[in-house]
Write a protein that holds these residues in place. Structure first.
Motif, PDB file in Angstrom:
ATOM      1  N   SER A 164       0.810  -1.221   0.000  1.00  0.00           N
ATOM      2  CA  SER A 164       0.000   0.000   0.000  1.00  0.00           C
ATOM      3  C   SER A 164       0.842   1.268   0.000  1.00  0.00           C
ATOM      4  CB  SER A 164      -0.917   0.006   1.224  1.00  0.00           C
ATOM      5  OG  SER A 164      -0.161   0.053   2.421  1.00  0.00           O
ATOM      6  N   THR A 165       2.183   1.109   0.111  1.00  0.00           N
ATOM      7  CA  THR A 165       3.068   2.277   0.106  1.00  0.00           C
ATOM      8  C   THR A 165       3.987   2.225  -1.108  1.00  0.00           C
ATOM      9  OG1 THR A 165       4.573   1.111   1.617  1.00  0.00           O
ATOM     10  CG2 THR A 165       2.950   2.600   2.608  1.00  0.00           C
ATOM     11  N   ARG A 166       5.186   1.688  -0.920  1.00  0.00           N
ATOM     12  CA  ARG A 166       6.135   1.726  -2.042  1.00  0.00           C
ATOM     13  C   ARG A 166       5.941   0.577  -3.026  1.00  0.00           C
ATOM     14  NH1 ARG A 166       9.226  -0.337   2.278  1.00  0.00           N
ATOM     15  NH2 ARG A 166      10.362  -2.275   1.809  1.00  0.00           N
ATOM     16  N   GLY A 167       5.421  -0.557  -2.576  1.00  0.00           N
ATOM     17  CA  GLY A 167       5.080  -1.632  -3.491  1.00  0.00           C
ATOM     18  C   GLY A 167       6.217  -2.519  -3.937  1.00  0.00           C
ATOM     19  N   THR A 168       7.454  -2.285  -3.504  1.00  0.00           N
ATOM     20  CA  THR A 168       8.580  -3.133  -3.891  1.00  0.00           C
ATOM     21  C   THR A 168       9.199  -3.776  -2.654  1.00  0.00           C
ATOM     22  OG1 THR A 168      10.128  -1.272  -3.796  1.00  0.00           O
ATOM     23  CG2 THR A 168       9.116  -1.780  -5.936  1.00  0.00           C
ATOM     24  N   LEU A 169       9.713  -4.976  -2.852  1.00  0.00           N
ATOM     25  CA  LEU A 169      10.344  -5.741  -1.778  1.00  0.00           C
ATOM     26  C   LEU A 169      11.764  -6.081  -2.183  1.00  0.00           C
ATOM     27  CD1 LEU A 169       7.563  -8.475  -1.490  1.00  0.00           C
ATOM     28  CD2 LEU A 169       7.762  -6.507   0.028  1.00  0.00           C
ATOM     29  N   ASP A 170      12.631  -6.255  -1.193  1.00  0.00           N
ATOM     30  CA  ASP A 170      13.892  -6.966  -1.425  1.00  0.00           C
ATOM     31  C   ASP A 170      13.639  -8.390  -0.939  1.00  0.00           C
ATOM     32  OD1 ASP A 170      16.362  -8.155  -1.480  1.00  0.00           O
ATOM     33  OD2 ASP A 170      17.421  -6.496  -0.501  1.00  0.00           O
ATOM     34  N   ILE A 171      13.307  -9.264  -1.885  1.00  0.00           N
ATOM     35  CA  ILE A 171      12.869 -10.605  -1.514  1.00  0.00           C
ATOM     36  C   ILE A 171      13.991 -11.395  -0.847  1.00  0.00           C
ATOM     37  CG2 ILE A 171      13.397 -11.808  -3.667  1.00  0.00           C
ATOM     38  CD1 ILE A 171      10.172 -12.140  -1.635  1.00  0.00           C
ATOM     39  N   ALA A 172      15.250 -11.131  -1.217  1.00  0.00           N
ATOM     40  CA  ALA A 172      16.370 -11.823  -0.579  1.00  0.00           C
ATOM     41  C   ALA A 172      16.453 -11.442   0.898  1.00  0.00           C
ATOM     42  CB  ALA A 172      17.675 -11.487  -1.287  1.00  0.00           C
ATOM     43  N   HIS A 173      16.285 -10.153   1.189  1.00  0.00           N
ATOM     44  CA  HIS A 173      16.295  -9.693   2.582  1.00  0.00           C
ATOM     45  C   HIS A 173      15.131 -10.295   3.358  1.00  0.00           C
ATOM     46  CE1 HIS A 173      14.885  -6.972   5.787  1.00  0.00           C
ATOM     47  NE2 HIS A 173      16.173  -6.802   6.042  1.00  0.00           N
ATOM     48  N   LEU A 455       9.607  -9.375 -10.899  1.00  0.00           N
ATOM     49  CA  LEU A 455      10.856  -8.620 -10.778  1.00  0.00           C
ATOM     50  C   LEU A 455      10.629  -7.172 -11.170  1.00  0.00           C
ATOM     51  CD1 LEU A 455      13.655 -10.921 -12.267  1.00  0.00           C
ATOM     52  CD2 LEU A 455      13.556 -10.028  -9.943  1.00  0.00           C
ATOM     53  N   ALA A 456      11.153  -6.257 -10.371  1.00  0.00           N
ATOM     54  CA  ALA A 456      11.066  -4.845 -10.711  1.00  0.00           C
ATOM     55  C   ALA A 456      12.007  -4.541 -11.876  1.00  0.00           C
ATOM     56  CB  ALA A 456      11.435  -3.996  -9.499  1.00  0.00           C
ATOM     57  N   VAL A 461      19.639  -9.540 -12.502  1.00  0.00           N
ATOM     58  CA  VAL A 461      20.048 -10.116 -11.224  1.00  0.00           C
ATOM     59  C   VAL A 461      21.381 -10.847 -11.409  1.00  0.00           C
ATOM     60  CG1 VAL A 461      19.479 -11.816  -9.439  1.00  0.00           C
ATOM     61  CG2 VAL A 461      17.683 -10.347 -10.391  1.00  0.00           C
ATOM     62  N   GLN A 462      22.344 -10.538 -10.537  1.00  0.00           N
ATOM     63  CA  GLN A 462      23.653 -11.186 -10.576  1.00  0.00           C
ATOM     64  C   GLN A 462      23.796 -12.138  -9.395  1.00  0.00           C
ATOM     65  OE1 GLN A 462      25.767  -7.166 -10.989  1.00  0.00           O
ATOM     66  NE2 GLN A 462      27.086  -8.507 -12.200  1.00  0.00           N
ATOM     67  N   ILE A 463      24.522 -13.223  -9.623  1.00  0.00           N
ATOM     68  CA  ILE A 463      24.702 -14.244  -8.593  1.00  0.00           C
ATOM     69  C   ILE A 463      26.004 -13.988  -7.856  1.00  0.00           C
ATOM     70  CG2 ILE A 463      24.812 -16.707  -8.115  1.00  0.00           C
ATOM     71  CD1 ILE A 463      23.533 -17.177 -10.851  1.00  0.00           C
ATOM     72  N   ALA A 464      25.949 -14.079  -6.531  1.00  0.00           N
ATOM     73  CA  ALA A 464      27.146 -13.949  -5.701  1.00  0.00           C
ATOM     74  C   ALA A 464      27.478 -15.326  -5.120  1.00  0.00           C
ATOM     75  CB  ALA A 464      26.911 -12.947  -4.579  1.00  0.00           C
ATOM     76  N   PRO A 465      28.457 -16.042  -5.719  1.00  0.00           N
ATOM     77  CA  PRO A 465      28.799 -17.378  -5.236  1.00  0.00           C
ATOM     78  C   PRO A 465      29.804 -17.329  -4.089  1.00  0.00           C
ATOM     79  CG  PRO A 465      30.009 -16.926  -7.241  1.00  0.00           C
ATOM     80  CD  PRO A 465      29.194 -15.696  -6.952  1.00  0.00           C
ATOM     81  N   ALA A 466      29.311 -17.167  -2.884  1.00  0.00           N
ATOM     82  CA  ALA A 466      30.178 -17.182  -1.701  1.00  0.00           C
ATOM     83  C   ALA A 466      29.981 -18.527  -1.014  1.00  0.00           C
ATOM     84  CB  ALA A 466      29.848 -16.012  -0.795  1.00  0.00           C
ATOM     85  N   VAL A 467      29.748 -18.541   0.295  1.00  0.00           N
ATOM     86  CA  VAL A 467      29.458 -19.804   0.972  1.00  0.00           C
ATOM     87  C   VAL A 467      28.191 -20.405   0.381  1.00  0.00           C
ATOM     88  CG1 VAL A 467      29.006 -20.895   3.199  1.00  0.00           C
ATOM     89  CG2 VAL A 467      30.562 -18.949   3.058  1.00  0.00           C
ATOM     90  N   LEU A 469      24.763 -19.489  -2.572  1.00  0.00           N
ATOM     91  CA  LEU A 469      24.431 -18.695  -3.760  1.00  0.00           C
ATOM     92  C   LEU A 469      23.357 -17.680  -3.387  1.00  0.00           C
ATOM     93  CD1 LEU A 469      24.081 -21.163  -6.772  1.00  0.00           C
ATOM     94  CD2 LEU A 469      25.974 -19.622  -6.257  1.00  0.00           C
ATOM     95  N   ARG A 470      23.690 -16.409  -3.433  1.00  0.00           N
ATOM     96  CA  ARG A 470      22.723 -15.354  -3.162  1.00  0.00           C
ATOM     97  C   ARG A 470      22.805 -14.299  -4.276  1.00  0.00           C
ATOM     98  NH1 ARG A 470      20.823 -15.252   2.015  1.00  0.00           N
ATOM     99  NH2 ARG A 470      19.106 -14.179   0.989  1.00  0.00           N
ATOM    100  N   PRO A 471      21.743 -13.525  -4.488  1.00  0.00           N
ATOM    101  CA  PRO A 471      21.833 -12.425  -5.444  1.00  0.00           C
ATOM    102  C   PRO A 471      22.797 -11.356  -4.929  1.00  0.00           C
ATOM    103  CG  PRO A 471      19.723 -12.392  -4.297  1.00  0.00           C
ATOM    104  CD  PRO A 471      20.402 -13.660  -3.910  1.00  0.00           C
ATOM    105  N   LEU A 472      23.604 -10.806  -5.840  1.00  0.00           N
ATOM    106  CA  LEU A 472      24.702  -9.925  -5.461  1.00  0.00           C
ATOM    107  C   LEU A 472      24.217  -8.647  -4.764  1.00  0.00           C
ATOM    108  CD1 LEU A 472      27.729  -9.291  -5.512  1.00  0.00           C
ATOM    109  CD2 LEU A 472      27.425  -8.352  -7.820  1.00  0.00           C
ATOM    110  N   HIS A 473      23.189  -8.028  -5.303  1.00  0.00           N
ATOM    111  CA  HIS A 473      22.709  -6.761  -4.735  1.00  0.00           C
ATOM    112  C   HIS A 473      21.250  -6.871  -4.269  1.00  0.00           C
ATOM    113  CE1 HIS A 473      26.365  -4.894  -6.130  1.00  0.00           C
ATOM    114  NE2 HIS A 473      26.131  -5.276  -7.366  1.00  0.00           N
ATOM    115  N   GLY A 474      20.902  -8.015  -3.712  1.00  0.00           N
ATOM    116  CA  GLY A 474      19.525  -8.231  -3.308  1.00  0.00           C
ATOM    117  C   GLY A 474      18.662  -8.562  -4.521  1.00  0.00           C
ATOM    118  N   MET A 475      17.347  -8.625  -4.316  1.00  0.00           N
ATOM    119  CA  MET A 475      16.440  -8.944  -5.407  1.00  0.00           C
ATOM    120  C   MET A 475      15.114  -8.217  -5.177  1.00  0.00           C
ATOM    121  SD  MET A 475      15.069 -12.653  -6.736  1.00  0.00           S
ATOM    122  CE  MET A 475      16.740 -13.305  -6.957  1.00  0.00           C
TER     123      MET A 475
END
Length: 476
Positions: A164-173, A455-456, A461-467, A469-475
């Protein structure tokens, strides 16, 4: 102390039960066999530059160019990537006693989680695994279903405000927040309510610390007082103080008849069947930290990439909504619904194929060995790479495509052993698999009943392969 004979019997029994048709190859000398093929690399640093520049591209190209067993160097370390299912099975199951987790890549995890089930080895690991196994029995896990659904429903309510406000999420967060809430509640029940506001950001910081050190292996260790390391120390103190206080209080209460029903309650009640001993305070702390970190991060990754794939494949999402309408009829899901949420589960299985949270895992070769006709020297770091194995065209038609039908009961029965292993395999198969898949299925069903995410517009979306697999800058 658990005897070696007992441990070996367990290992052999587990391997035989997992794959009854496996034959142990006859022993033969391997010292004259060649090392696996691979790139030469640069003087001193080997292939460090190529690996750091594009980890996923590098391991994929190695298989494409050299095959299922490849040798390369990173600094002074000999690395051998094993990507063929037969080789993966050999490392994780057939000759698993020759492959230890005592490698430097697990160092950052040990700084945070100590000598827990994920990082320990040998007889100590076996004793801990045997102690903890009953807490994760299939009959115990459904008791957490109502709590999982309640947290997912609360997340859905928060999304309503955002919509009801901004309408976008960072789904990874949001998926990290949700799975951390569930992990904390499952471990500590109501005891954690007083500490949750300061504990959850501290746990997130510890996980970020592990990820950073995995990506920057030459960064100074935690004893060096850099700003990052000082933040790590503060977060570690915060978490240790809260966890240790809860463990001490539970022990002091003793046998007062109170049933908490959380995982800590179960772990405190476990006794070794031979010695009658439970875990020490230090062991409990390490296992709790392992479950907190591994238990939420991998599930968060699974859910994040599931939402990503659903947004790219609306026909799969439509079938998901149809199943939820048919099975649930607008009510919240329960553990009893899991057998009927087959398409929901198939979506998660296919997500784990394309985006396995643990995309690569390492072992130390303790002795000389042979894999697919190549010599594995003692001291080499042997890496199995689900990211590559899960995409091999020899075992998966249209391997880059998103097709949950691969995991129908009929198609699963046709899969080659160890062509799919998002939770590992052999005796060290992930103890939390049932918990994670139930959590993921209930969370996805609860949220997808009310929302269809897209997706906004913005960068790819870039993949960050560390320990993991997560999206590099959120999603978003």
């Amino acid at each position: 102390m658990t005897t070696m004979a007992t441990r070996e019997a367990y290992m052999n029994q587990t391997a035989a039960a997992a794959t009854p048709d496996v034959e142990t190859p006859a022993a033969r000398p391997v010292s004259t066999l060649p090392l696996p093929p691979g790139p030469r690399g640069r003087f001193l640093v080997g292939n460090l530059h190529e690996m750091v520049a594009d980890r996923l591209g590098f391991v994929t190209q190695l298989h494409t160019q050299y095959g299922g067993v490849v040798h390369y160097r990173v600094g002074r370390h000999d690395i051998i990537n094993v990507t063929n299912p037969s080789g993966v099975q050999h490392v994780l199951q057939g000759n698993n006693h020759n492959y230890s987790k005592q490698t430097s890549t697990y160092g950052p995890v040990r700084w945070v989680a100590g000598n827990g089930l994920f990082t320990s080895d040998g007889d100590f690991w076996f004793k801990q695994r045997r102690l903890m196994q009953p807490a994760f029995h299939r009959q115990r896990i459904p008791a957490f279903g109502e709590m999982m659904t309640a947290h997912a429903a609360a997340m859905a309510d928060r999304w309503q405000v955002i919509a009801s406000t901004r309408g976008t999420l960072d789904i990874a967060h949001d998926m990290t927040e949700l799975t951390l809430e569930i992990a904390v509640k499952a471990l500590f029940g109501s005891d954690i309510d007083r500490d949750v506001e300061r504990l959850t950001p501290a746990i997130s910081l510890l996980l970020e610390f592990v990820t950073f050190n995995f990506q920057h292996p030459f960064y100074p260790g935690p004893s060096v007082p850099t700003p990052r390391n000082l933040r790590y120390r503060a977060a570690r103190r915060t978490v240790d103080e809260a966890v240790n206080a809860i463990i001490r209080e539970r022990k002091l209460k003793g046998d007062d008849g109170t049933i908490y029903g959380d995982l800590l309650d179960m772990l405190l009640g476990m006794r070794d069947e031979e010695s009658g001993e439970g875990m020490t305070h230090e062991q409990l702390r390490d296992e709790v930290m392992t479950l907190l970190l591994a238990g939420h991060e991998t599930t968060a990754g699974m859910l994040t990439w599931a939402w990503y794939l659903l947004s790219k494949h609306p026909e799969v999402a439509r079938r998901l909504h149809s199943e939820l309408d048919s099975v649930l009829g607008g009510r919240l899901p329960t553990a009893a619904d899991l057998p009927n949420l087959t398409w929901t589960r198939m979506i998660l299985d296919e997500t784990l194929r394309l985006y396995p949270p643990i995309w690569m895992t390492n072992r130390l070769a303790l002795g000389e060995d042979e894999i697919d006709g190549y010599r594995i020297p003692p001291g080499a770091i042997v890496a199995v790479v689900p990211w590559v194995t899960h995409r091999l065209p020899e075992f998966w038609e249209n391997p880059e495509g998103f097709d949950p039908e691969r995991f129908s009961a009929e198609n699963k029965a046709k899969q080659t052993n160890f062509s799919y292993f998002p939770f590992g395999g052999g005796p060290r198969f992930c103890i939390g698999q049932s918990f994670a898949l139930m959590e993921g299925t209930l969370a996805l069903a609860t949220l997808a009943q009310r929302y269809d995410l897209e997706l906004a517009p913005g960068p790819r979306v870039q993949i960050a392969p560390a320990v993991t697999l997560r999206p590099l800058h959120g999603m978003t």
